[in-house]
Design a protein around this motif. Structure first.
Motif, PDB file in Angstrom:
ATOM      1  N   UNK A   1       0.657  -1.033  -0.154  1.00 42.10           N
ATOM      2  CA  UNK A   1       0.093  -0.091  -0.129  1.00 42.10           C
ATOM      3  C   UNK A   1       0.815   1.307  -0.105  1.00 42.10           C
ATOM      4  N   UNK A   2       2.122   1.214   0.731  1.00 44.85           N
ATOM      5  CA  UNK A   2       2.773   2.579   0.721  1.00 44.85           C
ATOM      6  C   UNK A   2       3.290   2.818  -0.621  1.00 44.85           C
ATOM      7  N   UNK A   3       3.798   1.853  -1.455  1.00 47.30           N
ATOM      8  CA  UNK A   3       4.241   2.154  -2.737  1.00 47.30           C
ATOM      9  C   UNK A   3       2.951   2.548  -3.742  1.00 47.30           C
ATOM     10  N   UNK A   4       1.939   2.295  -3.419  1.00 48.51           N
ATOM     11  CA  UNK A   4       0.932   2.866  -4.147  1.00 48.51           C
ATOM     12  C   UNK A   4       0.561   4.172  -3.772  1.00 48.51           C
ATOM     13  N   UNK A   5       0.666   4.708  -2.603  1.00 48.12           N
ATOM     14  CA  UNK A   5       0.654   5.952  -2.064  1.00 48.12           C
ATOM     15  C   UNK A   5       1.532   6.747  -2.675  1.00 48.12           C
ATOM     16  N   UNK A   6       2.830   6.152  -2.621  1.00 50.84           N
ATOM     17  CA  UNK A   6       4.164   6.995  -3.164  1.00 50.84           C
ATOM     18  C   UNK A   6       3.882   7.406  -4.577  1.00 50.84           C
ATOM     19  N   UNK A   7       3.308   6.253  -5.185  1.00 52.00           N
ATOM     20  CA  UNK A   7       3.181   6.505  -6.575  1.00 52.00           C
ATOM     21  C   UNK A   7       2.026   7.472  -6.832  1.00 52.00           C
ATOM     22  N   UNK A   8       1.064   7.420  -6.170  1.00 59.93           N
ATOM     23  CA  UNK A   8      -0.064   8.376  -6.434  1.00 59.93           C
ATOM     24  C   UNK A   8       0.569  10.086  -6.054  1.00 59.93           C
ATOM     25  N   UNK A   9       1.076  10.129  -5.150  1.00 54.69           N
ATOM     26  CA  UNK A   9       1.808  11.334  -4.589  1.00 54.69           C
ATOM     27  C   UNK A   9       2.500  11.880  -5.595  1.00 54.69           C
ATOM     28  N   UNK A  10       3.430  10.957  -6.260  1.00 51.55           N
ATOM     29  CA  UNK A  10       4.511  11.399  -7.301  1.00 51.55           C
ATOM     30  C   UNK A  10       3.742  11.915  -8.512  1.00 51.55           C
ATOM     31  N   UNK A  11       2.515  11.015  -8.859  1.00 52.67           N
ATOM     32  CA  UNK A  11       1.853  11.321  -9.920  1.00 52.67           C
ATOM     33  C   UNK A  11       1.077  12.814  -9.826  1.00 52.67           C
ATOM     34  N   UNK A  12       0.436  12.975  -8.706  1.00 51.84           N
ATOM     35  CA  UNK A  12      -0.303  14.108  -8.358  1.00 51.84           C
ATOM     36  C   UNK A  12       0.792  15.664  -8.479  1.00 51.84           C
ATOM     37  N   UNK A  13       2.004  15.160  -8.123  1.00 58.14           N
ATOM     38  CA  UNK A  13       2.981  16.269  -8.017  1.00 58.14           C
ATOM     39  C   UNK A  13       3.301  16.605  -9.749  1.00 58.14           C
ATOM     40  N   UNK A  14       3.445  15.613 -10.587  1.00 59.54           N
ATOM     41  CA  UNK A  14       3.950  15.871 -11.863  1.00 59.54           C
ATOM     42  C   UNK A  14       2.815  16.465 -12.454  1.00 59.54           C
ATOM     43  N   UNK A  15       1.731  15.981 -12.273  1.00 60.01           N
ATOM     44  CA  UNK A  15       0.477  16.698 -12.941  1.00 60.01           C
ATOM     45  C   UNK A  15       0.337  18.013 -12.315  1.00 60.01           C
TER      46      UNK A  15
END
Length: 124
Positions: A1-15
């Motif tokens: 789950x932590x990897x998923x949350x880290x990925x979504x946080x990175x995606x949101x930052x890039x977006x």
């Protein structure tokens, strides 16, 4: 789950960075996606339904976006009838849209560069 949350946080930052890099432009990030997908397509045109799937908008949201990009004040795209299916509609990039796509691609590549080790080419 932590990897998923880290990925979504990175995606949101890039977006967020992409949205900010387009802030001075008359185009939104979703507008850019439409122009990008059209620019990648053969003859720079796609069926409206295929474009809608690629951009990920509802039918009504996509219709509003297309109307805005087609409007006389913008003129980045044009609609054409599908010869094989009279109910089908193609959306095609205009010369105005091609010029906008070149500018938006350059801006977005600059915004994306810090996130990727490999150099982003102007053709991406």
């Amino acid at each position: 789950m932590m990897n998923w949350l880290a990925l979504t946080k990175r995606y949101q930052k890039i977006e967020t960075d992409l949205v900010q890099c387009l802030a001075d432009s008359p185009y939104t990030l979703k507008d850019f996606y439409v122009l990008y997908f059209l620019g990648q397509a053969a003859d720079h045109k796609l069926r409206l339904s295929d474009l809608q799937v690629g951009v990920g908008l509802s039918q009504s949201a996509m219709s509003r976006l297309i109307q805005r990009l087609e409007a006389s004040g913008c003129g980045a795209i044009q609609r054409t009838a599908c010869a094989q299916d009279k109910r089908g509609v193609y959306i095609q990039l205009t010369s105005i849209g091609e010029a906008a796509l070149r500018d938006l691609t350059q801006q977005s590549n600059q915004a994306l560069a810090p996130y990727f080790k490999a150099e982003i080419s102007a053709n991406d």
